[in-house]
Design an enzyme around this catalytic site. Structure first.
Site, PDB file in Angstrom:
ATOM      1  N   GLY A   1       0.920  -1.137   0.039  1.00 47.57           N
ATOM      2  CA  GLY A   1       0.038   0.282  -0.250  1.00 47.57           C
ATOM      3  C   GLY A   1       0.944   1.281   0.082  1.00 47.57           C
ATOM      4  O   GLY A   1       0.932   2.263  -0.822  1.00 47.57           O
TER       5      GLY A   1
ATOM      6  N   LYS B   1       4.820   1.311  19.774  1.00 52.57           N
ATOM      7  CA  LYS B   1       5.174   2.685  18.987  1.00 52.57           C
ATOM      8  C   LYS B   1       5.037   2.543  17.416  1.00 52.57           C
ATOM      9  O   LYS B   1       4.791   3.726  16.798  1.00 52.57           O
ATOM     10  CB  LYS B   1       6.597   3.287  19.252  1.00 52.57           C
TER      11      LYS B   1
ATOM     12  N   ASN C   1       6.488  -8.750  17.417  1.00 52.87           N
ATOM     13  CA  ASN C   1       7.242  -9.893  16.383  1.00 52.87           C
ATOM     14  C   ASN C   1       8.429  -9.504  15.812  1.00 52.87           C
ATOM     15  O   ASN C   1       8.744  -8.817  14.993  1.00 52.87           O
ATOM     16  CB  ASN C   1       6.230 -10.378  15.378  1.00 52.87           C
TER      17      ASN C   1
ATOM     18  N   GLU D   1       7.077   2.725   9.309  1.00 59.07           N
ATOM     19  CA  GLU D   1       7.301   3.758   8.621  1.00 59.07           C
ATOM     20  C   GLU D   1       8.963   4.288   9.027  1.00 59.07           C
ATOM     21  O   GLU D   1       9.841   4.901   7.874  1.00 59.07           O
ATOM     22  CB  GLU D   1       6.516   5.069   8.265  1.00 59.07           C
TER      23      GLU D   1
ATOM     24  N   THR E   1       2.215  -5.804   5.942  1.00 59.62           N
ATOM     25  CA  THR E   1       3.403  -5.641   6.906  1.00 59.62           C
ATOM     26  C   THR E   1       3.430  -6.528   8.120  1.00 59.62           C
ATOM     27  O   THR E   1       4.492  -6.625   9.058  1.00 59.62           O
ATOM     28  CB  THR E   1       2.729  -4.243   7.665  1.00 59.62           C
TER      29      THR E   1
END
Ligand SMILES: Cc1cc2nc3c(=O)[nH]c(=O)nc-3n(C[C@H](O)[C@H](O)[C@H](O)COP(=O)(O)OP(=O)(O)OC[C@H]3O[C@@H](n4cnc5c(N)ncnc54)[C@H](O)[C@@H]3O)c2cc1C
Ligand code: SF4
Lengths: 752, 352
Positions: free
Chosen positions: A261, A713, A643, A717, A490
């Site tokens: 995306g 957090k 993870n 990106e 992701t």
């Protein structure tokens, strides 16, 4: 806070064994606050082709559509010669402004709506940019639709577009309310003994996700199902309802998998309602595939920027004054901007700070989100400038950054919820071998290779949004999570599975996660790195209620069968809403109206950011001037990591993209027409495997118990931020040439 | 794509009888080999032939050597040729040029007939909208004055500055190869490889001297022993899967440090596969050094003309030539004939 700074100790403090441990993200799972590095739960579906992407859904007896895009950069359609097109076998209909479909427009997403742009396609004969959708051809076959589209002749009355910064017809709009001022910048900069004043430029970028854009509309009576790649199914549903003038309850937007995306699928594409309306008009399902070339202009993009940074420091390196100004290109109609200076000014302490933002309206499509929209371009400016002043100060660039580290937001004076920048630099430096850095230009050169090292700070604001989830658990120990959030590649399926398993004390194999359908409880837009923090926070509430009702203990050795026996039912279901502190009370409710609330980053009483450090080595061949990045280390601290494996691949993916941002990616706009002249992936280059030989991402352990209940957090990106500057800084170290415009290309290093 | 007729005749004679012209005058016949250029351009509607004539049943797919002469069939794929021991061991410039071209997937289907005849990547040619003398004779050239970073600096005319984008041809040109062709109703024809491509001059639409029904059946050339000392250096934006910004094929016949004879081919910088004969003449009898190599590079680009975004190719090309000369000179070819894997250059690095 100046007394928070410390000198960077370059001598390795850890033994080899510990170093090895931190150097591998998988092994970092052993560290506190890092979840198990399980493989993707949807991996087998993807590699066996069973994962269904939007274009994979079949519908009965579909028609096929093809977009027609404008071939002038500005003007009016004066006529359409469709004689030849109408003779193409299997043609069903040609739509344009001349026979406008029955659809309207939804508000622009950056103005609180959902749509990619504020104007309605086909509403008028005007052409606003090169490559705008001006027609839609529908035929029995995909080839027929394309053939007819090629036979269509649009006649234009065209004007010269003003498509680039330098064009005379662009309109500048100053944005004083987006500016920040602290202290007296002018005097502080004037007084600073050491200073730099530099201008930087970044190029327009296009997402070019592997999965092409596509849309299928299928009506059954007055119920519409739409299959479309989306990072925001709920927003698409609401926006589409408005565009089509129908009740949103009659629309379902389906998109369980997204093939990348990167922000490009975050706002409602103009063509979705066209396809739905054409399908309604023709009484058959309609499928659209948008070609790679068309994807360059019919969706959003990352606009070019021009920036200037003025930075003043004391002789000892303490920053005294920082000014960061930016100009961003946008479309004529929409005032889209990213204003990344709002993040750059929160990286280092400084008493005097000032920013300024100007948008420049041009004859181009409306820009939109693209991975770390604000930080990616603006950290190229800031972190190049920091390197420049390190040279002026004759200081190690790592040491300088550490010296100016601060635990208090320099703009608002509030504490960071947590900030581990020093630790990122320490661990990154160790893994990269920064202690062998020699500052002299060209000091690392070997044979025909000019070699340089560079560093940069990376960051991303920690943001959250309200989120609702539904979780079902039954007596056999099977759980199902339902939420209209997204896995855009992701790893969301995997980490949400882990969160549910963890909270309910059941194995991950027993958890099923449903995402990407607008009928599910509204979740988060897949943007702003908010998904994990927000979804997990909501999951925690739902699971806690389930545990309470069943009398289970978190982390305990529970007997589920006995618990259900007591409960007296075979299954239990909980719906929960999470609203992040700082959001309006009714924010979760407005999710149902397709509204996004995002909080975090700089807030009233705290500032929340994740931090990182990027180390790059570049090699430049003395003869061919080819610039390569054989080695890169990123070290990131982003609170709880769900993870280690999926996290590492997010970090690495961002870093790889950073190489492209620094050295390859630029949409080449012909100023005469506004056309993108490299609208294919043979000429719009991104790194290939051979460009990323040796990369590592280190997960720096960090516990943040203030930022949100999940302690997460967001990591989607941050990986790309700072990479371009670290590479440009390394190019300077290798060659002595300071390049302030990206992408940096061989010609920039050739003295003619 | 526009509808077209597909045919796959079983013999060379039948193929040249059956083939339709490409659709643009002077563009040869619409033969379909790997299709990686042809189908691409048909999808863009840049070429719209009424039929395509598949060459898949024509054989022409072997590499043979007899009496020091090598013959390559036009349907040999890039991958087969890149790996063939004759090239790997005895003419590494040829195998390097192929390894460094395109991607494995493309190399697996693309043929050497099609490769040599691949069309330019000029974006204005491909957009099917802009003025372009090559696509629409007489309409003008949008690239001059447009985005021309990847376009040519040598062999251009005021009508067209499109780059010949291929790699293999720039290495094949070193060996004075002969192109073998056939036309309908005529016997085989032999064309010097050097003459195959023609400069744009006033007719950029005409790219080769092939007739509208002319099929390339193969290439033929003598392989001298000194071809072992040959390299292909390709400068590109990324490490693999990118067209050349500038490339150089160099073969050297050395006597100690002295150059007995040199061959220099250029790619990514010219409108046709380019032989730098003045540079070759200059190198003859010289001692190998960096200065000599750079001087040869300078001579190779004498008369080059840069445009707004591509002028850098002149200094870049000069240095790429120099590197290729130095790399070739630095090759250790002593044991190459008995080592099956030998033959790559000593200092040229990079993936394919
Ligand atoms: C993304 C991409 C990257 C690429 N990168 C490179 C690169 O780095 N270097 C490089 O050199 N190339 C590169 N190429 C080009 C590629 O090598 C050529 O497309 C390929 O070699 C063409 O061979 P083909 O067999 O597919 O030809 P086709 O597409 O089948 O044919 C090409 C042309 O030759 C004609 N033709 C084919 N065979 C014959 C024959 N026997 N006789 C007469 N005419 C014939 C056809 O009619 C057509 O006009 C790239 C291509 C793509 C798409
Ligand atoms: S350079 Fe040649 S191919 Fe390109 S636009 Fe000009 S005429 Fe056409």
């Amino acid at each position: 806070m100046a007394d928070e700074t410390m000198t960077f100790d370059q001598t390795p403090t850890q033994d080899v064994e510990t170093q090895n441990k931190v150097a591998s993200a998988e092994r970092a799972a052993e560290n506190a606050n890092v979840g198990a590095a399980i493989s993707r739960v949807d991996g087998p579906l993807k590699v066996t082709g069973q994962a269904r992407y939007a274009a994979d859904f079949s519908v009965p007896n579909p028609l096929y559509a093809h977009l027609v895009i404008s071939t002038v950069g500005k003007g009016r359609i004066t006529g359409i010669d469709d004689g030849a097109a109408r003779r193409v076998k299997g043609l069903r209909e040609i739509y344009s402004h001349a026979n406008k479909l029955d659809n309207g427009s939804a508000p622009f997403f950056a103005a609180g709506g959902q749509a990619q742009q504020s104007w309605e396609p086909f509403a008028e004969p005007d052409v606003r940019f090169y490559g705008e959708t001006v027609g839609l051809v529908v035929a029995e076959t995909i080839l027929g639709a394309r053939e007819a589209a090629a036979e269509l002749v649009f006649e234009y009355e065209s004007q010269d577009p003003a498509a680039v910064f330098s064009a005379s017809g662009v309109e500048r709009q100053e944005m004083p309310d987006k500016s920040t001022t602290k202290g007296d910048f002018d005097s502080a900069f004037e007084a600073a003994p050491v200073k730099i004043d530099s201008d930087y430029e970044t190029a327009p970028n296009v997402h070019n996700a592997m999965e092409l854009f596509a849309t299928t509309a299928h009506w059954v009576g007055d119920k519409l199902t739409v299959y479309v790649p989306s990072q925001w199914v709920k927003g698409f549903q609401v926006g589409l309802a408005e565009e089509l003038g129908i009740d949103e309850a009659n629309i379902e937007v389906v998109c369980p998998f997204v093939g990348g995306g990167f922000g490009g699928k975050g706002s409602l594409f103009t063509w979705v309602s066209l396809i739905a309306a054409a399908s309604r008009d023709l009484g058959r399902p309609v499928k659209l595939y948008v070609t790679r070339e068309q994807g360059f202009t019919t969706a959003s993009f990352r606009a070019e920027t021009r920036q200037s940074v003025r930075l003043g420091a004391a002789q000892d390196g303490v920053f005294q004054a920082l000014e960061h100004t930016g100009e961003e290109l946008t479309s004529r109609a929409d005032n889209y901007f990213v204003n990344g200076q709002d993040a750059t000014i929160r990286m280092y302490q400084a008493d005097a700070i000032r920013t300024k933002l100007t948008t420049v309206h041009a004859d181009r499509q409306t820009p939109g989100f693209m991975r770390a929209p604000a930080e990616t371009p603006y950290f190229f400016g800031l972190e190049s400038a920091v390197d420049e002043i390190a040279r002026e100060l004759d200081m190690d660039p790592v040491e300088l950054r550490i010296k100016n580290d601060t635990m208090v937001d320099p703009v608002d004076g509030v504490p960071y919820t947590s900030r581990s920048l020093k630790e990122c630099f320490r661990q990154g430096a160790e893994a990269f071998g920064w202690s062998d850095y020699t500052p002299e230009i060209g000091s690392k050169n070997e044979g025909e290779w000019l070699i340089g090292w560079g560093v940069a700070t990376s960051t991303y604001p920690t943001q959250m949004s309200p989120c609702t989830v539904r979780i079902h658990l039954d007596v056999s120990g099977e759980a199902r999570l339902q939420v209209a959030s997204h896995d855009v590649g992701t790893g969301a399926y995997t980490v949400l599975t882990q969160a549910v398993a963890d909270e309910l004390g059941i194995p991950v194999e027993k958890v099923r996660v449903e995402l990407g359908d607008s009928r599910l409880p509204p979740g988060t837009i897949a943007g702003g790195s908010i998904s994990t923090a927000s979804n997990v926070s909501a999951i925690m509430i739902a699971c806690e209620r389930i545990r309470q009702r069943l009398g289970l203990e978190r982390g305990g050795d529970n007997d589920l069968a006995a618990a259900f026996e007591n409960f007296g039912q075979g299954g239990i279901e909980e719906y929960a809403e999470w609203n992040p502190p700082g959001a309006k009370k009714n924010a979760p409710k407005t999710l149902y109206n397709g509204k996004v609330t995002i909080v975090g980053g700089p807030e009233e009483s705290y500032t929340a950011f994740a931090f990182g450090a990027i180390f790059s080595e570049v090699r430049i061949n003395r003869f061919t001037h080819e610039i390569r990045v054989p080695r890169m280390t990123g070290a990131f601290a982003a609170g709880r990591i769900m993870n280690a494996k999926t996290a590492k691949s997010q970090y690495l993916g961002g870093m790889v993209w950073g190489i492209g941002h620094a050295l390859l990616e630029a949409a080449e706009v012909d100023p005469r027409t506004g056309a993108y002249m490299n609208d294919n992936i043979s000429e719009y280059l991104v790194p290939v495997n051979a460009d990323v030989p040796n990369m590592d991402a280190i997960i720096v352990p960090e516990v943040d118990d203030k930022v949100n209940p999940a302690g997460v957090k967001g990591i989607g990106e941050i990986g790309i931020v700072g990479v371009a500057a670290s590479i440009a800084n390394a190019v300077h170290h290798a060659t002595g040439t300071r390049l302030r415009r990206i992408p940096i290309r061989p010609e920039d290093l050739i003295q003619a | 794509m526009k509808p077209f007729r597909y045919q796959a005749p079983g013999s060379v004679d039948a193929a040249v009888e059956a083939v339709d012209p490409m659709g643009i005058a002077g563009q040869g016949g619409a033969f379909l080999a790997g299709g990686t250029t042809l189908i691409d351009l048909m999808k863009l509607h840049v070429v719209t032939p009424p039929s395509v004539t598949d060459v898949k049943n024509l054989g022409l797919d072997t590499i043979e050597e007899s009496g020091g002469e090598v013959r390559i069939g036009a349907r040999v794929t890039m991958a087969e040729a890149a790996e063939h021991p004759i090239f790997v061991e005895r003419a590494p410039a040829l195998s390097d040029a192929l390894w460094k071209a395109a991607s494995p997937q493309l190399r697996n289907v693309a043929t050497l007939g099609g490769n040599v005849l691949q069309r330019t990547r000029c974006p204005y040619f491909r957009d099917n909208v802009s003025p372009c003398n090559k696509r629409d004779p007489g309409s003008g050239c949008a690239a001059i004055g447009g985005i021309n970073r990847l376009l040519a600096v040598l062999g251009t005319s005021e009508n067209c500055i499109a780059t010949y984008a291929g790699d293999f041809a720039n290495a094949l040109i070193l060996f004075d190869a002969t192109v073998e062709t056939q036309r309908a109703g005529e016997g085989p024809r032999q064309i010097p490889f050097d003459d195959l491509h023609v400069l744009p001059e006033d007719h950029p639409e005409r790219e080769t001297m092939l007739g509208d029904d002319e099929l390339i059946t193969g290439y033929r050339f003598d392989l001298p022993d000194w071809a072992r000392r040959s390299v292909y250096v390709k400068a590109r934006d990324r490490e693999s899967y990118a067209f050349a910004l500038a490339s150089a094929a160099v073969a050297l016949d050395l006597d100690g440090d002295t150059i007995r004879e040199a061959r220099v081919g250029l790619g990514g910088v010219a409108t046709v596969p380019w032989r730098a004969r003045e540079a070759e003449d200059f190198l003859q009898g010289k001692t190998v050094s960096e200065d000599t190599a750079l001087e040869a590079g300078r001579i190779a680009f004498e008369g080059a003309k840069g445009y707004e975004h591509n002028a850098f190719k002149i200094p870049l090309g000069r240095q790429v030539v120099a590197k290729a000369i130095l790399d070739a000179a630095g090759m250790d070819i002593s044991g190459a004939s008995d080592s099956g894997a030998g033959g790559t250059s000593a200092t040229s690095e990079g993936a394919n």
